[in-house]
Design a protein around this motif. Structure first.
Motif, PDB file in Angstrom:
ATOM      1  N   LYS A  36       0.857  -1.179   0.000  1.00 13.22           N
ATOM      2  CA  LYS A  36       0.000   0.000   0.000  1.00 13.22           C
ATOM      3  C   LYS A  36       0.892   1.226   0.000  1.00 13.22           C
ATOM      4  CE  LYS A  36      -3.897  -2.204   2.145  1.00 13.22           C
ATOM      5  NZ  LYS A  36      -5.023  -2.042   3.028  1.00 13.22           N
ATOM      6  N   LEU A  37       0.339   2.323  -0.467  1.00 12.78           N
ATOM      7  CA  LEU A  37       1.075   3.580  -0.479  1.00 12.78           C
ATOM      8  C   LEU A  37       0.672   4.422   0.720  1.00 12.78           C
ATOM      9  CD1 LEU A  37       0.969   4.592  -4.228  1.00 12.78           C
ATOM     10  CD2 LEU A  37       2.914   3.730  -2.956  1.00 12.78           C
ATOM     11  N   VAL A  38       1.664   5.132   1.249  1.00 13.53           N
ATOM     12  CA  VAL A  38       1.447   6.060   2.358  1.00 13.53           C
ATOM     13  C   VAL A  38       1.671   7.465   1.810  1.00 13.53           C
ATOM     14  CG1 VAL A  38       2.250   6.785   4.643  1.00 13.53           C
ATOM     15  CG2 VAL A  38       2.291   4.353   4.005  1.00 13.53           C
ATOM     16  N   VAL A  39       0.757   8.361   2.103  1.00 12.32           N
ATOM     17  CA  VAL A  39       0.923   9.759   1.730  1.00 12.32           C
ATOM     18  C   VAL A  39       0.995  10.571   3.019  1.00 12.32           C
ATOM     19  CG1 VAL A  39      -1.577  10.142   1.432  1.00 12.32           C
ATOM     20  CG2 VAL A  39       0.057  11.687   0.355  1.00 12.32           C
ATOM     21  N   GLU A  40       1.977  11.468   3.074  1.00  7.86           N
ATOM     22  CA  GLU A  40       2.155  12.347   4.231  1.00  7.86           C
ATOM     23  C   GLU A  40       2.435  13.751   3.736  1.00  7.86           C
ATOM     24  OE1 GLU A  40       4.426  11.110   7.709  1.00  7.86           O
ATOM     25  OE2 GLU A  40       4.865   9.236   6.672  1.00  7.86           O
ATOM     26  N   PHE A  41       1.943  14.738   4.474  1.00  7.72           N
ATOM     27  CA  PHE A  41       2.232  16.128   4.155  1.00  7.72           C
ATOM     28  C   PHE A  41       1.954  16.993   5.373  1.00  7.72           C
ATOM     29  CE2 PHE A  41      -2.153  15.350   3.048  1.00  7.72           C
ATOM     30  CZ  PHE A  41      -2.835  16.486   3.445  1.00  7.72           C
TER      31      PHE A  41
END
Length: 179
Positions: A36-41
């Motif tokens: 799975k992909l993790v997105v952070e900002f």
């Protein structure tokens, strides 16, 4: 980024958080590995947005959104909400760190992640591209030492598709070499 309030955007494959080099690489993973992909900002505003929404779009080879239906590449409804929003612990300027885990896609190809304010799909915050690969062919690469120049290199390669491949690939193939 479409907003000056967003910073430090990262999109990476789940499980590589501790490897800074992997987190900074272009997000790519192989289909079928249940990754799975993790997105952070970081959201640089004192007033938090309660949540952000995420959508994933299948794209053509030139990164245009394809006509492929959502249900053909996702097993879930294509609208994901992040409630994993934490305020900064520093004194001074307040910001919020946001994180979400995206579901796995079910086909290979180019994909575009779109992040926007909840209930306002027209107000995009940012977009990020990612690739999902599928190993259907073998590639034999040959590099001739005589073809290495200061700013150019030439490569010869063969692409071997399995006998059961359903169509003549020569009409559909585009070759891209990524570092």
């Amino acid at each position: 980024a479409y907003s000056n309030k967003v910073r430090t955007i990262q999109l990476y494959v789940e499980g590589v958080e501790d490897d800074e080099k992997q987190v900074l690489n272009f997000p790519t993973y192989e289909l079928g590995l249940n990754k799975k992909l993790v997105v952070e900002f970081d959201w640089m505003d004192e007033l938090p947005i309660e949540s952000f929404q995420f959508k994933v779009f299948h794209c053509t080879h030139d990164w245009e959104i394809s006509p492929t239906l959502n249900q053909d590449y996702l097993n879930e409804y294509n609208e994901f909400i992040s409630y994993d929003i934490e305020p900064s612990s520093t004194r001074g300027f307040q910001y919020y760190h946001c994180k979400a885990i995206l579901p796995s896609v079910t086909i290979s190809g180019n994909f575009l992640l779109v992040v926007y304010h909840t209930n306002n799909e027209d107000h995009k915050i940012f977009t990020k591209k990612f690739l999902v690969t599928q190993n259907l062919a073998s590639i034999k690469l040959q590099q001739d030492a005589n073809t290495i120049y200061h700013d150019k290199q030439a490569f010869a390669f063969d692409i071997n598709f399995p006998d059961y491949f359903p169509f003549d690939f020569t009409d559909f193939i585009s070759v891209y070499i990524r570092k």
